[in-house]
Scaffold this active site. Structure first.
Site, short mmCIF file in Angstrom:
data_model
loop_
_atom_site.label_atom_id
_atom_site.label_comp_id
_atom_site.label_asym_id
_atom_site.label_seq_id
_atom_site.Cartn_x
_atom_site.Cartn_y
_atom_site.Cartn_z
N CYS A 53 -0.86 39.07 15.43
CA CYS A 53 -0.17 40.26 15.94
C CYS A 53 0.22 41.16 14.76
O CYS A 53 0.76 40.68 13.76
CB CYS A 53 1.07 39.86 16.72
SG CYS A 53 1.93 41.27 17.44
N CYS A 57 7.86 40.73 13.69
CA CYS A 57 9.06 40.09 14.24
C CYS A 57 9.31 38.78 13.48
O CYS A 57 8.45 37.89 13.46
CB CYS A 57 8.87 39.82 15.72
SG CYS A 57 8.23 41.25 16.61
N CYS A 60 8.71 35.15 14.96
CA CYS A 60 7.55 34.87 15.82
C CYS A 60 6.41 34.13 15.11
O CYS A 60 5.97 34.51 14.02
CB CYS A 60 7.03 36.17 16.41
SG CYS A 60 5.77 35.89 17.68
N CYS A 97 3.34 34.58 34.36
CA CYS A 97 3.67 35.55 33.32
C CYS A 97 2.65 35.47 32.19
O CYS A 97 2.52 34.41 31.56
CB CYS A 97 5.03 35.11 32.81
SG CYS A 97 5.96 36.41 32.16
N CYS A 128 3.59 38.88 36.26
CA CYS A 128 4.37 39.47 35.18
C CYS A 128 3.47 39.54 33.95
O CYS A 128 2.64 38.65 33.74
CB CYS A 128 5.58 38.58 34.90
SG CYS A 128 6.54 39.14 33.47
N CYS A 188 11.76 43.05 33.21
CA CYS A 188 12.28 41.81 32.67
C CYS A 188 12.60 42.13 31.21
O CYS A 188 11.70 42.40 30.43
CB CYS A 188 11.20 40.72 32.77
SG CYS A 188 11.68 39.19 31.93
N ARG A 260 17.69 34.39 32.88
CA ARG A 260 16.65 33.38 32.67
C ARG A 260 16.90 32.53 31.42
O ARG A 260 17.08 33.07 30.33
CB ARG A 260 15.31 34.11 32.53
CG ARG A 260 14.10 33.24 32.23
CD ARG A 260 12.85 34.11 32.15
NE ARG A 260 12.68 34.87 33.38
CZ ARG A 260 12.10 34.39 34.47
NH1 ARG A 260 11.59 33.17 34.48
NH2 ARG A 260 12.00 35.14 35.56
#
Ligand code: SAM
Ligand code: DTB
Ligand code: SF4
Length: 331
Positions: A53, A57, A60, A97, A128, A188, A260
């Site tokens: 990616c 972040c 991650c 998801c 999702c 979400c 959640r």
């Protein structure tokens, strides 16, 4: 119950800082006013494109900026996704998801994700996706294909955001949330605790979420899963009571939203999780894996549900969707 979008940071701080048992008691009271007490919504996650990616972040495993030892995978075949979704449905999950490690989907990816949404939806599951930033047209095309929810977390406070991610801004996140909302998709959006942030940042995150023009229908509260090779690998573990306080305040200030239990459950005891349900959490991710990290597996969750007398929520489908679902089941 009146839903408020005008919470002040001071009000949220006062809720957050009250004695733990008063806070959890109030959260449970609000929970019972708005939801059935022992029902938990269950979703299953699948990574449809893993690793490499371009975003940085710091928490991650999938960022190309760090050497997390994760094996990257190209887009997985739609057939494989459908097989996984069927399995998730059979094991009692109502929502599927799908996540991709993209900064944003490229136009060439759109036919792939749209087909996937259509096919998962046809199984009678809620759908999702979490694909990074979306423009308005992409959000609308996902809606037209049958997407129910889009996951896009604010993650932490506006003030702390640049300590965690430098390749995009907090306002970029809010812009995508706007596009998703304008398209009529359900939102979400939540965050992560345990990033080395201060209590003020958890309060700031809660304040941002609860003052959005419409509260997210689903609010994931992730607890950092430390990943080897990332800058947050060695960060000091957050007290579980702080995670539970975050959940309880979220329940009180966003009374109609599903809260959640997300990443981090694997390392928590059954009693920690029971306390989180007491604090108003009413949804979770099931299965052995989240996107790339291990999760409390189906077996452990079955035991947990049975111990606590919890039941999984059935998918909320329209009459037309239910008849498609019945046809699929009898085929
Ligand atoms: N790439 C998309 C994005 O960032 O919006 C979607 C996938 S991303 C993995 C979804 C969320 O998972 C992040 O916003 C973050 O809250 C959470 N997450 C990622 N890695 C995590 C970790 N190591 N521990 C806890 N939560 C994590
Ligand atoms: C969310 O808030 N948590 C989920 C989901 N939305 C996409 C992802 C958790 C990921 C945990 C780290 C991993 O498995 O890579
Ligand atoms: Fe990429 Fe999402 Fe991981 Fe950030 S959290 S590096 S955007 S996959």
């Amino acid at each position: 119950m009146h839903v408020r979008n005008d919470w002040t940071r001071e009000e949220i701080q006062k809720l957050y800082e009250q004695p733990f048992l008063d806070l959890v008691f109030e959260a449970q009271r609000v929970h019972r006013e708005n939801f059935s007490a022992n029902t938990i919504q269950v979703s299953t996650l699948l990574s449809i494109k893993t690793g490499k990616c371009p975003e940085d972040c710091k928490y991650c495993s999938q960022s190309a900026h760090y050497d997390s030892k994760l094996e990257a995978e190209k887009r997985i075949a739609v057939d494989k996704v459908i097989a996984e979704a069927k399995e998730a449905k059979e094991s009692g999950s109502s929502r599927f998801c799908m996540g991709a490690a993209w900064r944003n989907p490229h136009e060439r990816d759109m036919p792939y994700v749209l087909e996937m949404v259509k096919e998962v939806k046809a199984l009678g599951m809620e759908t999702c996706m979490t694909l990074g930033m979306l423009n308005q047209s992409q959000a609308e095309r996902l809606r037209d294909a049958g997407l129910d929810y889009y996951n896009h977390n604010l993650d932490t406070s506006r003030e702390y955001y640049s300590n965690i991610i430098s390749t995009r801004t907090f306002d970029d996140r809010l812009n995508t949330l706007d596009h998703v909302r304008n398209a009529g998709l359900k939102v979400c959006s939540g965050g992560i605790v345990g990033l080395g942030e201060q209590k003020q940042d958890r309060i700031g995150l809660l304040h941002e979420l609860a003052t959005l023009p419409i509260h997210p229908e689903s609010v994931p509260i992730n607890m950092l899963v430390p990943i080897e090779g990332t800058p947050l690998e060695e960060v000091e573990k957050l007290e579980v009571t702080e995670w539970i306080r975050t959940i309880a305040v979220a329940r009180i200030i966003m009374p109609k939203s599903y809260i959640r239990l997300s990443a981090g459950r694997e390392s928590l005891s059954d009693t920690d999780q029971a306390m989180a349900f007491m604090a108003g959490a009413n949804s979770l991710f099931s299965g052995d894996k989240l996107l790339t990290t291990p999760n409390a597996g189906e077996g452990r969750d079955k035991v947990l549900f049975s111990k606590l007398g919890l039941v999984a929520e059935k998918p909320k489908l329209t009459a037309a969707e239910l008849s498609v679902d019945a046809m699929a089941e009898s085929a």
